[in-house]
Design an enzyme around this catalytic site. Structure first.
Site, PDB file in Angstrom:
ATOM      1  CG  LEU A  57      -2.133  -9.965   4.339  1.00 14.46           C
ATOM      2  CD1 LEU A  57      -1.598 -11.126   3.513  1.00 14.46           C
ATOM      3  CD2 LEU A  57      -1.809 -10.179   5.798  1.00 14.46           C
ATOM      4  CB  CYS A  58      -0.350  -3.280   3.854  1.00 14.32           C
ATOM      5  SG  CYS A  58      -0.890  -2.379   5.284  1.00 14.32           S
ATOM      6  CG  ASN A  59       0.223  -6.974  -1.653  1.00 15.96           C
ATOM      7  OD1 ASN A  59      -0.408  -7.006  -2.716  1.00 15.96           O
ATOM      8  ND2 ASN A  59       1.527  -7.106  -1.604  1.00 15.96           N
ATOM      9  CB  THR A  88      -0.915   0.009   1.241  1.00 16.32           C
ATOM     10  OG1 THR A  88      -1.685  -1.186   1.222  1.00 16.32           O
ATOM     11  CG2 THR A  88      -1.836   1.202   1.249  1.00 16.32           C
TER      12      THR A  88
END
Ligand SMILES: *Cc1c(COP(=O)(O)O)cnc(C)c1O
Length: 677
Positions: free
Chosen positions: A292-294, A21
């Site tokens: 997961l900030c993805n 992110t």
């Protein structure tokens, strides 16, 4: 990013789908941007020279960013892109600079930047991911590319030689070396000093990154092999592992020591990650779940289209919340990360954990639409329990008593709580398990709450204390002293006001029992508008579940929340979290106990009390006629006035019986979130 953003004409920004992110956010500073969906798109784009022809970055300053290792599933991306990009720079200065996000890679792998012709122009990573401490990040700039950062407009103390303000605005920025031009404000000098020790200790412990790399690769390949071979009784795999086809756990150039997965039961239904996480915490296993900030990786592995993500957002899904299966699809992923200090026991512990809790040795019954849902099935209220002190033991309401039911819950339920004397935060059993040994009981005739502690107390502490039920202000702390009369205690994230008792004996009792400085507080009286009496005399109360649009329930699964969340605005919520009354069904518990005994014959059946319910519902008749987990599809519950039960001939549900003084209607708000207790 300031350097690129402030460049005349702005900049073009390209990033890989696997980006964290933090890399994606850079696009908001760019004039134009593009997300590359896979490695082939990047390769094709670099091959298709000149860039300006096929692309829209029109000779502007351009930056291509990608992670050296996906933080989602550990796939390692090609490191040849920066060199390839550089060799395609043309004479008209249509250059695309490269930014390598090495944060995930360098925690378990060396990164060789010694060949400057192949190295990225910018490399970033975080030291805490390598050493744990200090919390510092690093930016490594290829010297030849450093001029791109010199157009930065911002200055702070540290990057400016002289500034005038007021009548004339003039400043001269520092010119020295690149780092001096970038160091705004005070540097985190303590952390910088610590960094030396971090390097030393790390080297002492682990010798080299090469060793860490081979150690973690070995562990990851074992974990991958073991998890992918787990099967349910019907042969279906338990783990769905999100591995890229191009990578291999046997090859550390293409794969880091991270495994991303979701679990399914033997019907192929997804298991909620929040529940997996809670069970794992009990087994002392820590991993991360969720987005997961993805966002790119999650969307493509879970096949979530943007409209689904927007729908999920509207349905209340947020980063970090628990309703993680929406529309039959998971919204997040479980991530297992292995590091330098992981070992074979860790790998075995996780595999064993999945085997113990998630491998079905018997086929789960196929969910069926239950047509008999709207008919009475001899349900009755088996017992009423209240928890006078939040998170402490239960007190069962004697069946001879009538009990008040208020909009905010059962009378005296969580009327008190224990508050930490230092932080003023309400104590919970999750943090202080010994609270379960505190047994309050209500003595309504004596007008007192009696509290006993079932564990060992120091000799001078009495084994029972007595707290008046009266809310006479003289029992509570003087408004002008301490807490300003009310202590604003935090209960489950919300601030509520409560009154603290003056009695030092009360505080001493709880402090001794829990070995935590705490005291008893009481809530101010709640709105007690419409009161109804819940009689719990024999013959037993009959109850009727009410279902609407019966979605196929998944027996025993943690159910999805009801389709339209009820508005809670008007419901007074006190210490009882968001659910005023918690109900469990004896039939489901019997079924659960059967399963437990089948799986591990030595684990005895568990009592209903561990679920901390207020109302325990049961079905009369033989156990074989019970319908476990039927409550998963209920939307309301109607408790009828006392009438002798005709067990031979259960009365069918009349469409809408009038809400008489003795009929109680309860809405089913949501599945319970306290079950990990
Ligand atoms: C952790 C991580 C980040 C974020 O780094 P912070 O220092 O925590 O902001 C970025 N990219 C990747 C690949 C990461 O693993």
């Amino acid at each position: 990013m300031d350097g690129f953003k402030d460049y005349p004409g702005g900049f073009w920004y390209g990033y890989h789908r696997d980006a964290h992110t933090s890399l994606i956010g850079v696009r908001e500073n760019a004039t134009e941007h593009r997300c590359f969906g896979n490695d082939e798109e990047v390769d094709d784009w670099i091959q298709a020279q000149p860039f300006a022809g096929s692309l829209s970055h029109n000779g502007r300053l351009a930056l291509f960013a990608y992670p050296a290792q996906s933080n989602l599933n550990g796939r390692r991306l090609p490191l040849y892109w920066p060199g390839l990009l550089r060799s395609s720079w043309d004479s008209c200065h249509r250059k695309v600079y490269s930014l390598l996000d090495a944060a995930a890679l360098v925690s378990t792998s060396p990164l060789d930047l010694s060949d400057a012709s192949q190295a990225p122009d910018f490399t970033v990573f975080s030291f805490y991911k390598v050493f744990g401490y200090p919390d510092l990040g690093a930016l490594i700039v290829r010297r030849d590319s450093s001029h791109t950062l010199s157009r930065r407009k911002y200055f702070g103390g540290g990057t400016v030689e002289m500034v005038t303000c007021m009548s004339e605005n003039w400043h001269i920025k520092k010119q020295g070396s690149l780092h001096e031009q970038l160091e705004d404000g005070t540097l985190p000098f303590h952390s910088i000093i610590t960094l030396g020790s971090a390097f030393d200790v790390h080297e002492k412990l682990f010798r080299s990154h090469d060793r860490i790399s081979s150690h973690t690769s070995f562990l990851a390949s074992r974990l991958y092999r073991d998890l992918s071979s787990l099967r349910h009784v019907n042969g279906l795999p338990v783990c769905t592992i999100y591995k890229d086809p191009s990578s291999s756990y046997e090859d550390s150039l293409t794969q880091g020591p991270i495994i991303a997965l979701n679990l399914r039961n033997s019907n192929g239904r997804w298991i909620s990650n929040a529940e997996v996480e809670k069970l794992a915490a009990i087994k002392n296993i820590q991993f991360r779940t969720g987005g997961l900030c993805n966002p790119g990786g999650v969307a493509s592995f879970l096949h979530l289209a943007p409209w689904e993500m927007k729908r999920n957002f509207s349905a209340g899904q947020r980063c970090g919340n628990e309703d993680d299966i929406l529309g039959g699809k998971p919204t997040g992923i479980i991530r297992l990360s292995l590091g330098a200090m992981s070992n074979m026991q860790d790998v075995a512990a996780f595999v064993q954990f999945v085997e113990e809790f998630f491998v079905d040795r018997q086929r789960c019954p196929e969910p069926t639409v239950n047509v008999s849902s709207s008919v009475i099935r001899n349900l009755y209220v088996e017992s009423l329990n209240i928890y006078p002190i939040k998170s402490c033991g239960a007190w069962q309401v004697p069946s001879s008593l009538d009990w008040d039911l208020r909009p905010e819950g059962l009378a005296w339920d969580r009327e008190w709580c224990l508050v930490h004397q230092g932080t003023q935060a309400a104590l919970s059993q999750k943090r202080v398990p010994r609270m379960a040994l505190i047994h309050p009981s209500l003595d309504l005739e004596g007008g007192v709450l009696r509290v006993r502690y079932a564990g060992q107390l120091p000799s001078l502490v009495p084994d029972e204390i007595v707290v008046p039920l009266s809310d006479d202000p003289s029992f509570f702390q003087d408004p002008t002293v301490q807490f300003s009369g009310m202590c604003s205690s935090r209960v489950c994230g919300d601030f509520v006001s409560a009154y603290a008792y003056t009695s030092s004996q009360t505080a001493a009792f709880f402090t001794a029992a829990l070995s935590t400085p705490c005291t008893l507080v009481r809530l101010p009286p709640g709105p007690s508008s419409r009161r109804s009496k819940l009689h719990l005399q024999h013959p037993r109360h009959r109850t009727q579940p009410v279902t609407s649009s019966p979605e196929p329930p998944i027996p025993g699964a943690f159910p999805t929340p009801p389709p339209s969340p009820p508005t809670l605005d008007e419901t007074p919520i006190l210490l009882s979290n968001e659910s005023p009354i918690l109900t469990i069904s004896r039939s489901s518990l019997n079924h659960l106990n059967q399963t437990i005994t089948q799986r591990s014959p030595h684990a005895g059946p568990i009592p209903a009390s561990v679920f901390r319910a207020n109302i325990i519902l049961a079905q009369s008749g033989p156990e074989s006629d019970e319908i476990p987990y039927d409550e998963d599809s209920w939307t309301a519950l109607r408790i009828l006035p006392n009438k002798p039960l005709d067990s031979e001939n259960p009365t069918p549900l009349t469409p809408t019986p009038a809400l008489s003084a003795h009929t109680i209607e309860l809405d089913v708000l949501a599945p319970c979130r306290r079950c990990q207790m």
